[in-house]
Design an enzyme around this catalytic site. Structure first.
Site, PDB file in Angstrom:
ATOM      1  N   LYS A 177       0.763  -0.927   0.033  1.00 50.99           N
ATOM      2  CA  LYS A 177      -0.046  -0.015   0.002  1.00 50.99           C
ATOM      3  C   LYS A 177       0.875   1.066  -0.069  1.00 50.99           C
ATOM      4  CE  LYS A 177      -3.464   2.653   2.704  1.00 50.99           C
ATOM      5  NZ  LYS A 177      -4.550   2.339   3.791  1.00 50.99           N
ATOM      6  N   LYS A 230      -2.145  -1.420  -3.900  1.00 45.93           N
ATOM      7  CA  LYS A 230      -2.930  -0.397  -3.560  1.00 45.93           C
ATOM      8  C   LYS A 230      -2.285   0.939  -3.782  1.00 45.93           C
ATOM      9  CE  LYS A 230      -5.795   1.972  -0.577  1.00 45.93           C
ATOM     10  NZ  LYS A 230      -6.385   2.092   0.907  1.00 45.93           N
TER      11      LYS A 230
HETATM   12  C1  PBG Z   1      -7.367   3.392   5.604  1.00 48.41           C
HETATM   13  C2  PBG Z   1      -7.613   3.308   4.375  1.00 48.41           C
HETATM   14  C3  PBG Z   1      -7.379   4.249   3.382  1.00 48.41           C
HETATM   15  C4  PBG Z   1      -8.116   3.418   2.065  1.00 48.41           C
HETATM   16  C5  PBG Z   1      -8.498   2.334   2.508  1.00 48.41           C
HETATM   17  N1  PBG Z   1      -8.089   2.075   3.671  1.00 48.41           N
HETATM   18  C6  PBG Z   1      -7.107   5.472   3.399  1.00 48.41           C
HETATM   19  C7  PBG Z   1      -5.836   5.872   3.665  1.00 48.41           C
HETATM   20  O1  PBG Z   1      -4.688   4.977   3.973  1.00 48.41           O
HETATM   21  O2  PBG Z   1      -5.487   7.161   3.752  1.00 48.41           O
HETATM   22  C8  PBG Z   1      -8.131   4.288   0.745  1.00 48.41           C
HETATM   23  C9  PBG Z   1      -9.102   3.680  -0.142  1.00 48.41           C
HETATM   24  C10 PBG Z   1      -9.480   4.640  -1.321  1.00 48.41           C
HETATM   25  O3  PBG Z   1      -8.880   5.855  -1.598  1.00 48.41           O
HETATM   26  O4  PBG Z   1     -10.644   4.379  -2.010  1.00 48.41           O
HETATM   27  N2  PBG Z   1      -6.057   3.050   6.164  1.00 48.41           N
END
Ligand code: PBG
Length: 307
Positions: A177, A230
């Site tokens: 991520k 992601k």
């Molecule tokens: C929380 C999380 C996030 C997303 C999924 N889980 C936001 C972040 O890390 O700031 C993003 C999902 C999206 O943008 O559709 N940790």
């Protein structure tokens, strides 16, 4: 006839938001067509998805109150726990229920972990994640999705689930991520914008790819059942390498900013929305995703089903 890549409703997972203390669904301004649901509008949305053959949802909760420790996240009557029970009661095993496991929606400072002296305390956060996992399991979740990018989070969650009698609750790991501008609209949807600073201390640098493979390997070793990359569109190369290197069930998250920019261009008539959505989803499948988390799940499944 000679197309190499397929796309079907069963490749899609729908991310959904449920908010405590609202009496009707609230549309998310930066994500037209997506809502912060009430428990009952969430159940309704799940019914449509199940009918269309979308196999799973990913659930995010927005609590009525936040505090420094994010305690609402493991409240047995918290909003996600209530929603899990309601959806399970209505649909039984017809939908796979994945609970996003993080603290950013629950902490008043908006970080994904507990703070100590202004910085995230990795190991203290793992204990909170373990508590959340067990409370989601007690509410009937099928998968937990630890998304905070703390080191050791998959192992900590796996041990907690096994230790509390939930060996069959599986883990979808947000394995690679990246810190990304494409999460912007989500932070409005989940009300999780950090008050100070950003998430680059725990999310990955977009300049790195060897590190992504190490992160994925660590998560597999710790017990991940599905690994996720992601965001999707700016990381198709990472996705391809993760799938070919590990051969794991692999998911990609077509995130909020990817959704918003397509919707925004389409609203101005600058792009053929339907064609663009299909092209994007095929590209993510072609790069190696078995599963795509996408806010386009419902309308895409409708189109695939009904032409
Ligand atoms: C929380 C999380 C996030 C997303 C999924 N889980 C936001 C972040 O890390 O700031 C993003 C999902 C999206 O943008 O559709 N940790």
């Amino acid at each position: 006839m000679v197309r190499e890549t397929t796309l079907a409703p069963h490749h899609l997972i729908a991310p959904l938001f449920v908010k405590e203390g609202v009496s009707r669904p609230v549309e998310i301004e930066a994500m037209p067509g997506q809502h912060q649901h009430t428990v009952s509008s969430l159940v309704e949305a799940c019914g449509v998805l199940a009918e269309l053959g979308v196999p799973a949802i990913l659930l995010f909760g927005i609590p009525a109150r936040k505090d420094a420790e994010g305690t609402a996240a493991w409240d047995p009557d918290g909003i996600v726990q209530q929603a899990l029970r309601a959806v399970r009661a209505e649909f039984g095993d017809r939908l796979v229920l994945i609970g996003d496991l993080c603290l950013c929606e629950y902490t008043d400072h908006g970080h994904c972990g507990l703070l100590k002296g202004g910085a995230v305390d990795n190991d203290a956060t793992l204990e909170a994640y373990a508590r959340i996992a067990v409370s989601y399991a007690a509410a009937g979740v099928d998968f937990v999705g630890p998304s905070g990018m703390m080191d050791g989070q998959v192992g900590a969650v796996r041990r907690a689930l096994d230790g509390h009698g939930y060996p069959n609750v599986a883990i979808m790991a947000y394995a690679a991520k990246y810190a990304s501008a494409f999460y912007g609209p989500f932070r409005q949807a989940a009300e999780s914008q950090p008050r100070d600073g950003d998430r680059r201390g725990y999310q990955m640098d977009p300049g790195n790819v060897d590190e992504a493979l190490r992160e994925v390997r660590a998560d597999i070793d710790e017990g991940a059942d599905i690994v996720m990359v992601k965001p999707a569109l700016s990381c198709l190369d990472v996705l391809a390498r993760v799938k070919t290197t590990f051969g794991m069930p692999t998911a990609a998250y077509n995130v909020s900013g990817e959704y918003a920019m397509l919707r925004a261009a389409a609203a101005r008539g600058w792009i053929d929305e339907q064609a663009a959505i299909m092209e994007v989803l095929f590209a993510i499948r072609r790069a190696g995703a078995d599963l795509i988390l996408t806010y386009f799940a419902r309308e895409t499944a409708e189109r695939l089903r009904h032409g």
